[in-house]
Design an enzyme around this catalytic site. Sequence first.
Site, short mmCIF file in Angstrom:
data_model
loop_
_atom_site.label_atom_id
_atom_site.label_comp_id
_atom_site.label_asym_id
_atom_site.label_seq_id
_atom_site.Cartn_x
_atom_site.Cartn_y
_atom_site.Cartn_z
CB CYS A 90 3.06 -0.64 -6.89
SG CYS A 90 3.31 -2.37 -7.30
CD GLU A 113 7.10 -5.54 -2.05
OE1 GLU A 113 7.49 -4.52 -2.65
OE2 GLU A 113 7.72 -6.62 -2.08
N GLY A 169 2.46 2.44 5.39
CA GLY A 169 3.61 1.59 5.76
C GLY A 169 4.31 2.12 7.01
N GLY A 195 0.84 -1.20 0.00
CA GLY A 195 0.00 0.00 0.00
C GLY A 195 0.87 1.24 0.00
CB SER A 196 0.02 4.72 0.71
OG SER A 196 -0.46 4.64 2.03
P1 NAD Z 1 -3.37 2.51 1.50
O1 NAD Z 1 -2.06 2.52 2.19
O2 NAD Z 1 -4.26 3.67 1.67
O3 NAD Z 1 -4.23 1.23 1.92
C1 NAD Z 1 -3.70 -0.08 1.81
C2 NAD Z 1 -4.32 -0.95 2.89
O4 NAD Z 1 -3.88 -0.52 4.18
C3 NAD Z 1 -5.83 -0.96 2.93
O5 NAD Z 1 -6.27 -2.27 3.15
C4 NAD Z 1 -6.14 -0.06 4.13
O6 NAD Z 1 -7.37 -0.34 4.74
C5 NAD Z 1 -5.01 -0.41 5.05
N1 NAD Z 1 -4.71 0.61 6.06
C6 NAD Z 1 -4.96 1.94 6.03
N2 NAD Z 1 -4.49 2.54 7.15
C7 NAD Z 1 -3.94 1.57 7.91
C8 NAD Z 1 -3.26 1.56 9.15
N3 NAD Z 1 -3.07 2.68 9.85
N4 NAD Z 1 -2.78 0.39 9.61
C9 NAD Z 1 -2.92 -0.75 8.89
N5 NAD Z 1 -3.58 -0.80 7.71
C10 NAD Z 1 -4.08 0.34 7.21
O7 NAD Z 1 -3.00 2.28 -0.04
P2 NAD Z 1 -4.00 2.19 -1.28
O8 NAD Z 1 -4.49 3.57 -1.57
O9 NAD Z 1 -4.98 1.09 -1.09
O10 NAD Z 1 -3.00 1.72 -2.44
C11 NAD Z 1 -2.30 2.59 -3.26
C12 NAD Z 1 -0.86 2.67 -2.85
O11 NAD Z 1 -0.29 1.35 -2.76
C13 NAD Z 1 0.02 3.36 -3.86
O12 NAD Z 1 0.92 4.24 -3.21
C14 NAD Z 1 0.82 2.26 -4.52
O13 NAD Z 1 2.05 2.66 -5.05
C15 NAD Z 1 0.96 1.30 -3.42
N6 NAD Z 1 1.19 -0.05 -3.95
C16 NAD Z 1 2.42 -0.61 -3.78
C17 NAD Z 1 2.67 -1.86 -4.32
C18 NAD Z 1 4.01 -2.52 -4.17
O14 NAD Z 1 4.14 -3.70 -4.46
N7 NAD Z 1 5.02 -1.84 -3.71
C19 NAD Z 1 1.66 -2.55 -4.98
C20 NAD Z 1 0.40 -1.94 -5.12
C21 NAD Z 1 0.19 -0.69 -4.58
#
Ligand code: NAD
Length: 466
Positions: free
Chosen positions: A275, A241, A224, A219-220
Amino acid sequence: MSDQLLSIVGVGKEEGRPIENPATGDVIGYAPDHTADDLDAAVGGAVEKQPEWARLGHSARSNYLNKMADAIDAHAEELAQLLTLESGKPLNGPNSRMEVSMCGDWLRANAEFETPSEVLVDDGEARAVLEYEPIGVVGAISPWNWPMMITIWQIAPALRMGNTVVVKPSENTPLSVLALVHVLNTVLPEGVLHAISGGREVGARMSEHAEIGKIMFTGSIATGRAIAAASADTLKRLTLELGGNDAAIILDDCDPAAIAEDLFWGAFINTGQTCAAVKRVYVADNIYDELCQALASIAQAVPMGPGTDENNVLGPLQNKGQRDIVAKLVDAARDSGAQILTGGQPSDGPGNFYPATIVTDIAPDNPLVVEEQFGPALPIVRYSNIDEAIGWANGLEVGLGASVWSADRNRAMDVARQIQAGTVWINNHARPDPRIPFGGIKQSGYGLEFGADGLKAVAVPKVYNG
Ligand code: NAD
């Protein structure tokens, strides 16, 4: 869609959180709003089942992974249809059907990898052997862009290594993942794989949960960091990631017509919501105009529209917030004097559509270049000095992927060695392979997925000495 899958998508229930079709705005179903208590119950079940699952051994668990792949294949079309309804991504092209089929590929590959005992010392006096053991319960937190595939990337190695797993999908795409887990659970022993559908608060609770030994997170960057902080008290293991802003550097010996198609899809795969997709391109001065025109021609020709239409290969953004980010960055680029070669104007109709957009004559420090746009808008920067291009590529805090394109592999490798990224592709981009480790550096996170390295990342090393 089978009755079971229909009930998962909450058809006819009207309780829980409504989930909209990104192409139309229509509600397609309802996701259960699970709570922290539901999470505790799922973790409790996973803790209880884990020793038995671990005792089965590698060969039996590999058989289960293969059965999971077969179960996905048997339901592939309904899973792809649901994924398209929820994520917006078209059925065809590098989208839903491909995503579902990659789930099977990753499961089968993970069934094959080996983590044999490693004899560290054996000299007649001392003998030490290292083996990999399960961690316990693994928490898998995923984003919305490749919801099924990333969930499989997380759970396939975790299950293979003898862990039980609790999955938490993105609140934007829970139905796809709930349906996937449902299909997997038709072949897995009860209690091994759990899914909890909830928002960030459930993810936050997972990060501090005493009985979860590892979080696999994609995720973001901001999330992370929050997970790393919240997991400190329990010293949880983490694979992070995170976001990227992948550069593609095009050397002056490239033939624009020959590379344009691959470069386009390296950027516009899943309508730019990937990503490790190309998010900024640096092109040598002598081929700049020709390559920009070639990319614009492709962008104009590739059909975009509702993903259920078999003809379309680009779709809407998954959510309105992401479409607004893309629109704002492109507007700011236009205001700065950059040229919008094609696209740049969202259509009026329903859905989160934004046209495939090529932006040229843009400054290297423009926000569209240095921020992750995560959508179908590609900035192309001109360079006349390769060292300058390498400096721009390395100038950001992220380091997920990158690519170098050249007719001469040695020249490409020379540049690739100077790029700060977890993966540098040569003459292609965004092509994951279950056999090849993948992970970011810098603020794009840490830990490797895929291959035997990916198995070791969801295990703990244990040394037998003597
Ligand atoms: P996000 O970080 O907003 O959410 C990802 C997940 O984390 C969701 O399930 C969300 O509910 C959960 N989450 C949110 N806050 C949390 C917390 N405080 N503690 C634990 N979990 C929490 O990301 P998104 O908007 O869903 O995805 C887009 C981002 O993900 C982009 O920045 C993209 O580059 C990145 N991404 C990275 C990869 C990689 O392999 N590096 C792959 C896909 C997406």
